[in-house]
Motif scaffolding. Structure first.
Motif, PDB file in Angstrom:
ATOM      1  N   SER A  79       0.702   2.457  -9.054  1.00  0.00           N
ATOM      2  CA  SER A  79      -0.568   2.478  -8.327  1.00  0.00           C
ATOM      3  C   SER A  79      -1.400   1.221  -8.568  1.00  0.00           C
ATOM      4  O   SER A  79      -2.243   0.881  -7.744  1.00  0.00           O
ATOM      5  N   ALA A  80      -1.152   0.518  -9.668  1.00  0.00           N
ATOM      6  CA  ALA A  80      -1.846  -0.747  -9.892  1.00  0.00           C
ATOM      7  C   ALA A  80      -1.270  -1.795  -8.935  1.00  0.00           C
ATOM      8  O   ALA A  80      -0.060  -1.872  -8.735  1.00  0.00           O
ATOM      9  N   LYS A  81      -2.143  -2.587  -8.361  1.00  0.00           N
ATOM     10  CA  LYS A  81      -1.701  -3.545  -7.350  1.00  0.00           C
ATOM     11  C   LYS A  81      -0.693  -4.549  -7.909  1.00  0.00           C
ATOM     12  O   LYS A  81       0.280  -4.889  -7.244  1.00  0.00           O
ATOM     13  N   ARG A  83       0.833  -1.206   0.000  1.00  0.00           N
ATOM     14  CA  ARG A  83       0.000   0.000   0.000  1.00  0.00           C
ATOM     15  C   ARG A  83       0.865   1.251   0.000  1.00  0.00           C
ATOM     16  O   ARG A  83       0.579   2.220  -0.709  1.00  0.00           O
ATOM     17  N   TRP A  84       1.943   1.228   0.764  1.00  0.00           N
ATOM     18  CA  TRP A  84       2.856   2.370   0.797  1.00  0.00           C
ATOM     19  C   TRP A  84       3.492   2.586  -0.577  1.00  0.00           C
ATOM     20  O   TRP A  84       3.584   3.725  -1.049  1.00  0.00           O
ATOM     21  N   ALA A 136       2.734  -2.911  -8.147  1.00  0.00           N
ATOM     22  CA  ALA A 136       3.317  -2.719  -6.816  1.00  0.00           C
ATOM     23  C   ALA A 136       3.808  -4.049  -6.239  1.00  0.00           C
ATOM     24  O   ALA A 136       4.889  -4.117  -5.653  1.00  0.00           O
ATOM     25  N   ARG A 162       2.249   1.794  -3.439  1.00  0.00           N
ATOM     26  CA  ARG A 162       1.212   2.303  -4.347  1.00  0.00           C
ATOM     27  C   ARG A 162       0.952   3.790  -4.148  1.00  0.00           C
ATOM     28  O   ARG A 162       0.690   4.524  -5.097  1.00  0.00           O
ATOM     29  N   GLN A 163       1.019   4.250  -2.900  1.00  0.00           N
ATOM     30  CA  GLN A 163       0.773   5.657  -2.626  1.00  0.00           C
ATOM     31  C   GLN A 163       1.987   6.530  -2.922  1.00  0.00           C
ATOM     32  O   GLN A 163       1.845   7.662  -3.370  1.00  0.00           O
ATOM     33  N   LYS A 164       3.172   6.009  -2.688  1.00  0.00           N
ATOM     34  CA  LYS A 164       4.404   6.777  -2.867  1.00  0.00           C
ATOM     35  C   LYS A 164       4.739   6.959  -4.349  1.00  0.00           C
ATOM     36  O   LYS A 164       5.133   8.035  -4.773  1.00  0.00           O
ATOM     37  N   TYR A 165       4.580   5.901  -5.123  1.00  0.00           N
ATOM     38  CA  TYR A 165       4.947   5.916  -6.539  1.00  0.00           C
ATOM     39  C   TYR A 165       3.692   5.742  -7.383  1.00  0.00           C
ATOM     40  O   TYR A 165       3.173   4.641  -7.519  1.00  0.00           O
ATOM     41  N   LYS A 166       3.227   6.814  -7.954  1.00  0.00           N
ATOM     42  CA  LYS A 166       1.969   6.795  -8.689  1.00  0.00           C
ATOM     43  C   LYS A 166       2.018   5.867  -9.903  1.00  0.00           C
ATOM     44  O   LYS A 166       1.013   5.302 -10.296  1.00  0.00           O
ATOM     45  N   ARG A 167       3.201   5.692 -10.486  1.00  0.00           N
ATOM     46  CA  ARG A 167       3.294   4.793 -11.646  1.00  0.00           C
ATOM     47  C   ARG A 167       3.110   3.330 -11.235  1.00  0.00           C
ATOM     48  O   ARG A 167       2.881   2.472 -12.077  1.00  0.00           O
TER      49      ARG A 167
END
Length: 65
Positions: free
Chosen positions: A24-26, A14-15, A29, A17-22
């Protein structure tokens, strides 16, 4: 204990996904986290070399044989 360690991994994903927008897909990540765990297996205490068995963080590598 295994459930607790998997929860820590979920927080890490989750971190990421939030830190690196590119990422953001599970899937992206998770792939990045597997890559990091493979490169630095001792980055976290719960990632020993046999982390696949302990945390459910499976890392698949392909090798040409």
């Amino acid at each position: 204990m295994n459930t607790f360690l998997m929860r820590i991994n979920a927080y890490l994903v989750r971190w990421i996904r939030q830190k690196y927008k590119r990422l953001s897909a599970k899937r992206k990540a998770l792939a990045k986290m597997r890559e990091i765990a493979q490169r630095y297996p001792r980055m976290f205490v719960h990632w020993p070399p046999d982390h696949e068995r302990r945390t459910g963080l499976t890392i698949r590598t392909t090798r040409a044989v």
